[in-house]
Design a protein around this motif. Structure first.
Motif, mmCIF file in Angstrom:
data_model
loop_
_atom_site.group_PDB
_atom_site.id
_atom_site.type_symbol
_atom_site.label_atom_id
_atom_site.label_comp_id
_atom_site.label_asym_id
_atom_site.label_seq_id
_atom_site.Cartn_x
_atom_site.Cartn_y
_atom_site.Cartn_z
ATOM 1 N N HIS A 1 0.831 -1.203 0.000
ATOM 2 C CA HIS A 1 0.000 0.000 0.000
ATOM 3 C C HIS A 1 0.868 1.258 0.000
ATOM 4 O O HIS A 1 0.571 2.243 -0.702
ATOM 5 C CB HIS A 1 -0.917 -0.025 1.225
ATOM 6 C CG HIS A 1 -2.082 0.897 1.118
ATOM 7 N ND1 HIS A 1 -3.034 1.046 2.105
ATOM 8 C CD2 HIS A 1 -2.461 1.757 0.132
ATOM 9 C CE1 HIS A 1 -3.926 1.942 1.726
ATOM 10 N NE2 HIS A 1 -3.609 2.384 0.542
ATOM 11 N N GLU B 1 -3.016 3.955 -8.633
ATOM 12 C CA GLU B 1 -4.279 3.368 -8.182
ATOM 13 C C GLU B 1 -4.008 1.997 -7.571
ATOM 14 O O GLU B 1 -3.291 1.180 -8.159
ATOM 15 C CB GLU B 1 -5.241 3.232 -9.361
ATOM 16 C CG GLU B 1 -6.586 2.631 -8.996
ATOM 17 C CD GLU B 1 -7.401 2.234 -10.214
ATOM 18 O OE1 GLU B 1 -8.582 1.880 -10.037
ATOM 19 O OE2 GLU B 1 -6.849 2.259 -11.333
ATOM 20 N N ARG C 1 -5.508 -1.558 -5.638
ATOM 21 C CA ARG C 1 -6.612 -2.461 -5.287
ATOM 22 C C ARG C 1 -6.029 -3.679 -4.587
ATOM 23 O O ARG C 1 -4.957 -4.177 -4.957
ATOM 24 C CB ARG C 1 -7.377 -2.926 -6.547
ATOM 25 C CG ARG C 1 -7.985 -1.810 -7.364
ATOM 26 C CD ARG C 1 -9.229 -1.218 -6.741
ATOM 27 N NE ARG C 1 -10.310 -2.170 -6.656
ATOM 28 C CZ ARG C 1 -11.178 -2.422 -7.653
ATOM 29 N NH1 ARG C 1 -11.029 -1.825 -8.826
ATOM 30 N NH2 ARG C 1 -12.162 -3.279 -7.483
ATOM 31 N N ARG C 2 -6.753 -4.152 -3.595
ATOM 32 C CA ARG C 2 -6.329 -5.319 -2.822
ATOM 33 C C ARG C 2 -7.370 -6.419 -2.946
ATOM 34 O O ARG C 2 -8.561 -6.173 -2.805
ATOM 35 C CB ARG C 2 -6.139 -4.942 -1.353
ATOM 36 C CG ARG C 2 -5.806 -6.104 -0.418
ATOM 37 C CD ARG C 2 -5.628 -5.578 0.995
ATOM 38 N NE ARG C 2 -5.311 -6.638 1.944
ATOM 39 C CZ ARG C 2 -6.205 -7.279 2.687
ATOM 40 N NH1 ARG C 2 -7.494 -6.961 2.590
ATOM 41 N NH2 ARG C 2 -5.821 -8.223 3.521
ATOM 42 N N VAL C 3 -6.909 -7.638 -3.219
ATOM 43 C CA VAL C 3 -7.790 -8.804 -3.280
ATOM 44 C C VAL C 3 -7.280 -9.836 -2.296
ATOM 45 O O VAL C 3 -6.106 -10.227 -2.344
ATOM 46 C CB VAL C 3 -7.843 -9.410 -4.699
ATOM 47 C CG1 VAL C 3 -8.717 -10.648 -4.712
ATOM 48 C CG2 VAL C 3 -8.354 -8.385 -5.699
ATOM 49 N N PRO D 1 -10.855 -6.271 -10.171
ATOM 50 C CA PRO D 1 -9.791 -5.479 -9.520
ATOM 51 C C PRO D 1 -8.440 -5.560 -10.208
ATOM 52 O O PRO D 1 -7.562 -4.742 -9.908
ATOM 53 C CB PRO D 1 -9.733 -6.073 -8.108
ATOM 54 C CG PRO D 1 -10.391 -7.406 -8.199
ATOM 55 C CD PRO D 1 -11.406 -7.292 -9.282
ATOM 56 N N SER E 1 -6.183 -2.317 -12.339
ATOM 57 C CA SER E 1 -5.656 -1.249 -11.491
ATOM 58 C C SER E 1 -4.158 -1.166 -11.727
ATOM 59 O O SER E 1 -3.543 -2.083 -12.281
ATOM 60 C CB SER E 1 -5.957 -1.531 -10.014
ATOM 61 O OG SER E 1 -5.419 -2.768 -9.616
ATOM 62 N N LEU F 1 -1.895 -3.995 -8.071
ATOM 63 C CA LEU F 1 -2.799 -5.018 -7.545
ATOM 64 C C LEU F 1 -2.069 -5.790 -6.457
ATOM 65 O O LEU F 1 -1.016 -6.367 -6.699
ATOM 66 C CB LEU F 1 -3.229 -5.982 -8.651
ATOM 67 C CG LEU F 1 -4.052 -7.194 -8.171
ATOM 68 C CD1 LEU F 1 -5.430 -6.756 -7.698
ATOM 69 C CD2 LEU F 1 -4.160 -8.254 -9.256
#
Length: 316
Positions: free
Chosen positions: A64, A73, A75-77, A107, A110, A113
């Motif tokens: 992050h 940008e 995104r977290r999965v 997601p 982005s 990722l």
């Protein structure tokens, strides 16, 4: 908005904006300057990063913080056993008003990722990332859709002995440029975490030091870092040493050798040089090779084997 700049080289130090990015990351990821610089070098080389470690040592915080610092940008999965490829890539849904299918991107679309605990997902879902990581595109419903540029996958992985993990296949491991292990903080860094309440909350307040266009400019500069013929000779000698070493099942492939060159250029750039040196190769060698080279005896330490190869391979 970050001003448009060129990124001149200066001996021993990166450009001021890049140095500011490193300084900011060091304030968040305490006591891990080497791992931070490997992660940034991976981004500069257009690679993908695998972070393997136990939970709770800052893997997600690093991902992050990188995205925030470079103005990308994020995104977290969370990878789980029931995660499906469509949950990651996206899916076409029927739009009654338009009487046609409409693609809803997942997601993966982005700039950064975070595939958190990637080895908790099934091999089918793990494999869904292969095309995205290698081709930087997603094919769905007969249509190929490009991913953003830059596109950077950071995957975290729990140790294989942990419950509920599925090991990543060799073909997918090869798509990660570098692997880093954060490890536990030293006493001083851990005490600071205790006194300040950790760093995860601080990440949300970070200001971007760079932005996507500036990063793309840096990546082009990295591509231009010079690699002289003797350095290429050194890369080939290292590759041959891995292919002939009795402790290894297989050696570095030609694709891995190209990856080693890219990572070495990024490490040179990160240290303010426009020519890659053997020192740069040695700095990234273990992080690049450890996850690619299977051991004949799993009880052996892969990094110790690689250190021995570096020590025994002459520099032209």
């Amino acid at each position: 908005m970050t001003r448009p700049v060129s990124f001149p080289f200066s001996p021993g130090a990166p450009h001021a904006d890049l140095q500011a990015a490193l300084t900011q990351l060091d304030r968040v990821i305490l006591g891990k300057p080497g791992q931070v610089r490997l992660a940034v070098a991976c981004l500069l080389a257009r690679g993908h990063l695998l972070i393997e470690d136990v939970p709770g040592v800052g893997k997600t915080t690093l991902a992050h913080a990188l995205a925030r610092t470079f103005g990308l940008e994020f995104r977290r999965v969370q990878f789980t056993a029931d995660l499906l490829p469509a949950d990651l890539l996206g899916v076409s849904v029927w739009d009654a008003a338009e009487a046609s299918f409409r693609f809803v991107p997942g997601p993966v679309f982005s700039e950064v990722l975070l595939a958190d605990e990637i080895n908790r997902a099934t091999p089918r879902t793990q494999g869904a990332l292969l095309e995205a990581m290698e081709e930087r595109q997603v094919s769905e419903g007969g249509v190929t859709r490009p991913l953003p540029d830059p596109f950077f996958v950071i995957a975290t992985q729990n140790p294989a002995a942990f419950v509920g993990t599925s090991p990543l296949p060799e073909a997918q491991l090869d798509r990660f440029l570098l692997t880093v292990t954060l490890g536990y903080p030293d006493v001083r860094a851990e005490r600071e975490l205790l006194e300040t309440g950790g760093r995860s909350g601080q990440v949300r307040t970070l200001n971007p030091v760079l932005d996507a266009p500036a990063l793309l400019g840096i990546q082009r500069e990295v591509d231009a870092v010079h690699a002289a013929a003797p350095l290429l000779d050194y890369l080939q000698l290292l590759a041959r040493a891995t292919r002939e070493h009795p402790a290894l099942e297989a050696g570095l492939s030609p694709r891995a050798l190209l990856a080693l060159l890219a990572a070495s250029r990024a490490w040179a750039y990160l240290h303010g040089r426009q020519m890659a040196l053997p020192d740069d190769v040695q700095a990234v060698f273990s992080a690049l090779a450890a996850h690619r080279l299977p051991l004949r005896d799993p009880a052996q330490d892969a990094r110790a084997v690689l250190a021995r190869i570096l020590a025994d391979t002459p520099i032209p």
